[in-house]
Design a protein around this motif. Structure first.
Motif, mmCIF file in Angstrom:
data_model
loop_
_atom_site.group_PDB
_atom_site.id
_atom_site.type_symbol
_atom_site.label_atom_id
_atom_site.label_comp_id
_atom_site.label_asym_id
_atom_site.label_seq_id
_atom_site.Cartn_x
_atom_site.Cartn_y
_atom_site.Cartn_z
ATOM 1 N N THR A 145 77.009 -40.749 24.612
ATOM 2 C CA THR A 145 77.030 -39.791 25.810
ATOM 3 C C THR A 145 77.024 -38.189 23.955
ATOM 4 O O THR A 145 77.582 -38.292 23.459
ATOM 5 N N ILE A 146 75.588 -37.752 24.690
ATOM 6 C CA ILE A 146 75.289 -36.707 23.562
ATOM 7 C C ILE A 146 75.735 -35.992 23.794
ATOM 8 O O ILE A 146 75.816 -35.058 25.468
ATOM 9 N N ILE A 182 73.799 -39.317 12.837
ATOM 10 C CA ILE A 182 72.667 -40.780 12.878
ATOM 11 C C ILE A 182 72.048 -39.951 14.092
ATOM 12 O O ILE A 182 72.405 -39.328 14.769
ATOM 13 N N SER A 183 70.545 -40.673 14.133
ATOM 14 C CA SER A 183 69.468 -40.689 15.207
ATOM 15 C C SER A 183 69.455 -41.195 16.843
ATOM 16 O O SER A 183 70.452 -42.354 16.563
ATOM 17 N N VAL A 184 69.392 -40.195 17.817
ATOM 18 C CA VAL A 184 70.005 -40.722 18.894
ATOM 19 C C VAL A 184 68.650 -39.626 19.530
ATOM 20 O O VAL A 184 68.099 -38.919 19.594
ATOM 21 N N THR A 218 63.659 -37.371 19.912
ATOM 22 C CA THR A 218 64.852 -38.248 18.666
ATOM 23 C C THR A 218 65.842 -36.652 18.039
ATOM 24 O O THR A 218 65.337 -36.102 17.494
ATOM 25 N N ILE A 219 67.084 -36.659 18.086
ATOM 26 C CA ILE A 219 67.571 -35.945 17.350
ATOM 27 C C ILE A 219 68.754 -36.511 16.245
ATOM 28 O O ILE A 219 69.059 -37.366 16.599
ATOM 29 N N SER A 220 68.822 -35.720 15.538
ATOM 30 C CA SER A 220 70.346 -35.720 15.342
ATOM 31 C C SER A 220 71.890 -34.905 15.086
ATOM 32 O O SER A 220 71.803 -34.406 15.719
ATOM 33 N N ALA A 221 72.827 -36.192 15.144
ATOM 34 C CA ALA A 221 73.401 -36.218 15.497
ATOM 35 C C ALA A 221 74.878 -36.547 15.478
ATOM 36 O O ALA A 221 74.905 -37.634 15.139
ATOM 37 N N ASP A 222 76.530 -36.069 15.279
ATOM 38 C CA ASP A 222 77.152 -36.487 14.547
ATOM 39 C C ASP A 222 78.273 -37.015 15.176
ATOM 40 O O ASP A 222 78.310 -37.253 16.645
ATOM 41 N N VAL A 223 78.760 -38.428 15.196
ATOM 42 C CA VAL A 223 79.404 -39.530 15.352
ATOM 43 C C VAL A 223 80.930 -38.694 15.652
ATOM 44 O O VAL A 223 81.791 -38.517 14.658
ATOM 45 N N VAL A 224 82.121 -38.434 17.170
ATOM 46 C CA VAL A 224 83.013 -37.811 16.982
ATOM 47 C C VAL A 224 84.057 -39.258 17.415
ATOM 48 O O VAL A 224 84.920 -38.599 17.404
#
Length: 236
Positions: A185-186, A211-213, A221-227
Motif C-alpha cells: 500500500t502506497i 525502496i523502488s515501488v 516506478t517511484i521511490s518510497a519509504d518503508v513505514v
C-alpha cells in the motif's frame, strides 16, 4: 562502708570495661576486611551511576581475594576509576592516604542492559514472523548488533532475510518488512491531502529504508519509504 567501697569498685570496673569496648570498636571501624572493601567499592560505583539515564546498567564488581588480609586506614578511604566511566571493563582504585598508605584495585564490569526481542524457535529464510515466535528479554547491549526491534507489533508479518536461531536477538536488519515482489500500500501525502494506491516492491526494505515501488495505477516506478509491513509512504 566496706560494702559501698566494693560496690564502687564493681561499678568502676564495669564502666572501664564498657569504655574499653567502645575504644576497641572505634579502632576496629578503621580496619577493613577484603569483603568489606569490595562492598564499599560496589556502593561507590553504584552511586556514580545513579542517574536517570543509567537505569539499565548492570554492575559486576569482582570480589577481592580474602588472602590479602585486613587493611587498616586512619583516614577516609578514597575511591576512583582507572578509566572513564563509559568503559565496560574498568578498575576501581581504593586508596588509603594515611601515614602507612596503601592502595588496592577492584576489577569491575559495567554493562548496558536493553530489552530485546528474541526468537523462541529456529527460522528459515523467508519465514513470516508471528507473535508466537517472539519473546522479550533483558540482554546485555554488547551482544546486540544492528537496530533492535523495539515494538513486536511492527514486525508481525515481516519475512526473514536469513536463517535465524532460537534465542537469537532479532534486529531490523534480519527482516524485510517489504520484500521484493510484495504488493504494498502506497500512502501519498501532499499538503494535508492523503491518497492511497497499490504497488509492487522492486526490492527488499526494512523500517525506514527507501525502496523502488512500481505504481500499479500509473505503471511508473517511484521511490518510497518503508513505514510498516507491506506499507510505504511518499511525502511531497
Amino acid at each position: 562502708m566496706k560494702k559501698y567501697e566494693n560496690l564502687f569498685k564493681q561499678t568502676l570496673t564495669c564502666t572501664l570495661l564498657f569504655f574499653s569496648h567502645i575504644v576497641v570498636a572505634d579502632i576496629d571501624s578503621n580496619i577493613y576486611s577484603p569483603s568489606e572493601l569490595t562492598r564499599r567499592a560496589e556502593i561507590w560505583i553504584n552511586q556514580q551511576l545513579a542517574m536517570p539515564q543509567q537505569d539499565d546498567i548492570q554492575i559486576n564488581v569482582s570480589q577481592l581475594d580474602e588472602r590479602i588480609g585486613d587493611k587498616e586506614c586512619q583516614q577516609p578511604l578514597q575511591f576512583l576509576l582507572s578509566q572513564p566511566i563509559t568503559q565496560r571493563q574498568n578498575t576501581i582504585q581504593i586508596r588509603c592516604t594515611a601515614a602507612t598508605s596503601w592502595q588496592l584495585y577492584v576489577p569491575v564490569r559495567i554493562d548496558e542492559v536493553v530489552q530485546a526481542v528474541v526468537l523462541t524457535q529456529n527460522l528459515t529464510t523467508g519465514s513470516s514472523i508471528t507473535a508466537t515466535m517472539l519473546n522479550t528479554e533483558s540482554r546485555e547491549r554488547r551482544f546486540t548488533r544492528g537496530s533492535l526491534v523495539t515494538n513486536v507489533d511492527q514486525v508481525i508479518g515481516a519475512k526473514t532475510r536469513r536463517s535465524l536461531s532460537v534465542g537469537q536477538i532479532l534486529t531490523l536488519q534480519d527482516l524485510c518488512l517489504v520484500c521484493k515482489g510484495d504488493v504494498v500500500t502506497i500512502s501519498i501525502s501532499n499538503n494535508g491531502l492523503n491518497v492511497a494506491a497499490t504497488g509492487v516492491a522492486q526490492s527488499d526494505g526494512s523500517l525506514g529504508d527507501t525502496i523502488s515501488v512500481l505504481n500499479r495505477q500509473s505503471n511508473r516506478t517511484i521511490s518510497a519509504d518503508v513505514v510498516a509491513v507491506n506499507q510505504v509512504s511518499i511525502i511531497f
